[in-house]
Motif scaffolding. Sequence first.
Motif, PDB file in Angstrom:
ATOM      1  N   GLY A  44       0.815  -1.207   0.000  1.00 30.02           N
ATOM      2  CA  GLY A  44       0.000   0.000   0.000  1.00 30.02           C
ATOM      3  C   GLY A  44       0.851   1.260   0.000  1.00 30.02           C
ATOM      4  O   GLY A  44       0.547   2.236  -0.696  1.00 30.02           O
ATOM      5  N   ASN A  45       1.929   1.247   0.760  1.00 31.10           N
ATOM      6  CA  ASN A  45       2.824   2.399   0.786  1.00 31.10           C
ATOM      7  C   ASN A  45       3.573   2.546  -0.534  1.00 31.10           C
ATOM      8  O   ASN A  45       3.772   3.665  -1.017  1.00 31.10           O
ATOM      9  CB  ASN A  45       3.810   2.290   1.953  1.00 31.10           C
ATOM     10  CG  ASN A  45       3.176   2.692   3.253  1.00 31.10           C
ATOM     11  OD1 ASN A  45       2.893   3.864   3.477  1.00 31.10           O
ATOM     12  ND2 ASN A  45       2.913   1.729   4.118  1.00 31.10           N
ATOM     13  N   THR A  47       2.489   1.608  -3.508  1.00 31.23           N
ATOM     14  CA  THR A  47       1.513   2.124  -4.470  1.00 31.23           C
ATOM     15  C   THR A  47       1.272   3.619  -4.257  1.00 31.23           C
ATOM     16  O   THR A  47       1.219   4.393  -5.219  1.00 31.23           O
ATOM     17  CB  THR A  47       0.188   1.352  -4.352  1.00 31.23           C
ATOM     18  OG1 THR A  47       0.450  -0.027  -4.614  1.00 31.23           O
ATOM     19  CG2 THR A  47      -0.862   1.879  -5.306  1.00 31.23           C
ATOM     20  N   HIS A  48       1.139   4.029  -3.011  1.00 29.39           N
ATOM     21  CA  HIS A  48       0.921   5.450  -2.701  1.00 29.39           C
ATOM     22  C   HIS A  48       2.092   6.299  -3.193  1.00 29.39           C
ATOM     23  O   HIS A  48       1.899   7.337  -3.834  1.00 29.39           O
ATOM     24  CB  HIS A  48       0.719   5.639  -1.198  1.00 29.39           C
ATOM     25  CG  HIS A  48       0.637   7.065  -0.782  1.00 29.39           C
ATOM     26  ND1 HIS A  48      -0.456   7.859  -1.040  1.00 29.39           N
ATOM     27  CD2 HIS A  48       1.531   7.860  -0.146  1.00 29.39           C
ATOM     28  CE1 HIS A  48      -0.244   9.077  -0.569  1.00 29.39           C
ATOM     29  NE2 HIS A  48       0.962   9.103  -0.024  1.00 29.39           N
ATOM     30  N   GLY A  51       2.196   6.596  -6.873  1.00 34.20           N
ATOM     31  CA  GLY A  51       1.089   7.423  -7.348  1.00 34.20           C
ATOM     32  C   GLY A  51       1.339   8.913  -7.202  1.00 34.20           C
ATOM     33  O   GLY A  51       0.718   9.716  -7.896  1.00 34.20           O
ATOM     34  N   SER A  77      -3.176   0.110   9.409  1.00 35.55           N
ATOM     35  CA  SER A  77      -3.807   0.823   8.305  1.00 35.55           C
ATOM     36  C   SER A  77      -5.005   1.563   8.895  1.00 35.55           C
ATOM     37  O   SER A  77      -5.485   1.229   9.980  1.00 35.55           O
ATOM     38  CB  SER A  77      -4.248  -0.150   7.205  1.00 35.55           C
ATOM     39  OG  SER A  77      -5.274  -0.981   7.668  1.00 35.55           O
TER      40      SER A  77
END
Length: 116
Positions: A44-45, A47-48, A51, A77
């Motif tokens: 998740g980190n 991907t962030h 992005g 999270s």
Amino acid sequence: MADQLLERLIKRVNLTGTFFDITIIVGGAMITGRIAPRVQWLDGNITHLQGIDLAEFADDFAQEGAALDHEDYLLLSQARYVHDTNMLPPHGAAFRVRLSEVQGWMLGRLAKSPRA
């Protein structure tokens, strides 16, 4: 010294890939969120960061993912800091805290209740 029961819960989350609601106290501050499986938290980190065009920083998270699994850190999270009747940030964030720094914890997440 880390709480052995909390350490076992983290291991189980990492093994099963299941998120687990928890509220912790660190340095006197209350934080509510979900224990996140290590792989999903790192992904998740990554991907962030990709992005928002910070891919070079995402590489650091990828390297951490390649390291041996360990339960030295509690990864949350949707984490929110509880202050009076406010929870910040409003939608939560990824949060990492050294397991040995957790002073207390309870099962479940706090939710902001509507004002009466």
